[in-house]
Write an enzyme that holds these catalytic residues in place. Structure first.
Site, PDB file in Angstrom:
ATOM      1  N   LYS A 109       0.837  -1.190   0.000  1.00  0.00           N
ATOM      2  CA  LYS A 109       0.000   0.000   0.000  1.00  0.00           C
ATOM      3  C   LYS A 109       0.880   1.250   0.000  1.00  0.00           C
ATOM      4  O   LYS A 109       1.847   1.356   0.769  1.00  0.00           O
ATOM      5  CB  LYS A 109      -0.915   0.010   1.226  1.00  0.00           C
ATOM      6  CG  LYS A 109      -1.991  -1.059   1.191  1.00  0.00           C
ATOM      7  CD  LYS A 109      -3.005  -0.796   0.096  1.00  0.00           C
ATOM      8  CE  LYS A 109      -4.115  -1.831   0.107  1.00  0.00           C
ATOM      9  NZ  LYS A 109      -5.156  -1.553  -0.916  1.00  0.00           N
ATOM     10  N   LYS A 216     -13.313  -7.995  -7.762  1.00  0.00           N
ATOM     11  CA  LYS A 216     -13.723  -8.462  -6.445  1.00  0.00           C
ATOM     12  C   LYS A 216     -15.167  -8.942  -6.532  1.00  0.00           C
ATOM     13  O   LYS A 216     -16.030  -8.240  -7.060  1.00  0.00           O
ATOM     14  CB  LYS A 216     -13.570  -7.331  -5.418  1.00  0.00           C
ATOM     15  CG  LYS A 216     -12.122  -6.853  -5.321  1.00  0.00           C
ATOM     16  CD  LYS A 216     -11.936  -5.703  -4.348  1.00  0.00           C
ATOM     17  CE  LYS A 216     -10.459  -5.285  -4.311  1.00  0.00           C
ATOM     18  NZ  LYS A 216     -10.198  -4.151  -3.404  1.00  0.00           N
TER      19      LYS A 216
END
Length: 329
Positions: A109, A216
């Site tokens: 991240k 997703k």
């Protein structure tokens, strides 16, 4: 999906859980989810708290489809997964990586609010040092940069041999411009939010804004709708989690198992971010199983959310069910 089961049938088995996390991630220390059981098994409804009911109802459609309808046939039994490194200080990287047994790929991240590019560089450098030259590193900015910031950041991170950069900018037009600007670096661009939170999830592919898609299952409305998007887009994909519990990760793994081609390690190892879960879905030897998960009864009791949070989730479920009942997906 054309049929929506009565709300009472869902409420009969509904359980709200609160999973503690090892490290704050995506702004939360505890991940809440609503689980329920249908004829096919357990399913998960866990849209993030900031999503409105219209968007959250798509997640409910995915959960109902998974609980009431058979999953597509699988072409693989196991899924190779990546480690996920939150925006932690560089010195914490080894401890985080140690929780992802056997993973050869790490998603790091970056572009965290309150941090700078130097923090990102230090974190990615630490991951490369820990994984060695053969490890694969991808970065995820969650649309945190504008085009100029993204170009500068990716140039600074390129020496660490990036596999790809995920959602560096928010808009499709920005991704198109950035992709052209960094073509000389030969670092692919992956689209996530531009697919799962877009009114038209195929717009990014039609615009030539990405080299691959991150998909997703919950946000896209379930496995079969996600498979349709992949087929139309014609791009390589990575199946990732939405910080799901073990039950939701099982849905993502079933999606990955049904894809004809799977060229990248998937972001379905995020169970290792939790200090506790309703079942063990952590990667072992760098892979997770594609089998359906049944939550452990003692874990459901141990992780039960406080009454006020349970009421909040049941009210949300009721509102989203009403939307689906009026307009089935």
């Amino acid at each position: 999906m054309t049929d929506v089961p009565p709300l009472a049938e869902i409420l009969e088995t509904a359980r709200v859980v609160a999973l503690p996390m090892h490290t704050r991630f995506r702004g939360v220390d505890v991940r809440e989810a609503l689980l329920f059981e249908g004829p096919q098994g357990w399913a998960e409804f866990s849209p993030f708290a900031e999503y409105d009911d219209a968007e959250a109802s798509t997640w409910l459609a995915a959960a109902i489809a998974d609980a009431w309808h058979p999953r597509p046939d699988a072409v693989r039994d196991e899924i190779r997964v990546n480690a996920t490194i939150p925006a932690v200080p560089a010195e914490r990287v080894p401890d985080v990586l140690a929780r992802f047994d056997g993973c050869r790929t790490a998603k790091v991240k970056v572009a965290e609010a309150g941090q700078g590019l130097s923090d990102d560089v230090a974190r990615v450098r630490a991951v490369r040092a820990e994984m060695g030259p053969e490890g694969r590193i991808r970065i995820d900015a969650n649309a945190g940069w504008n085009v100029d910031e993204a170009e500068r950041a990716i140039h600074a991170l390129a020496p660490f041999d990036l596999e790809y950069a995920e959602q560096p900018c928010a808009g499709v037009d920005e991704l198109v411009e950035l992709r052209e600007r960094i073509r000389y670096l030969d670092i692919p661009i992956a689209a996530d939010e531009s697919v799962r939170r877009a009114e038209d999830p195929l717009a990014v592919a039609r615009a030539g804004a990405a080299d691959l898609l991150v998909i997703k299952a919950q946000p896209l409305g379930g496995i079969r709708r996600a498979l349709g998007i992949v087929a139309e887009a014609g791009l390589p994909v990575v199946v990732s989690s939405a910080l799901d519990t073990a039950v939701g990760l099982s849905l993502g793994a079933a999606l990955a198992a049904a894809l004809p081609a799977l060229d990248y390690d998937c972001g379905l190892g995020t169970a290792s971010l939790f200090a506790d879960d309703v079942a063990d879905a952590r990667p072992h030897g760098g892979v997770v199983s594609a089998a359906r998960v049944t939550p452990d009864a003692t874990a459901l009791a141990r992780l039960e959310a406080p009454a006020a949070r349970r009421d909040w989730w049941l009210a949300r479920l009721t509102r989203c069910h009403a939307l689906l009942d009026a307009d089935p997906r």
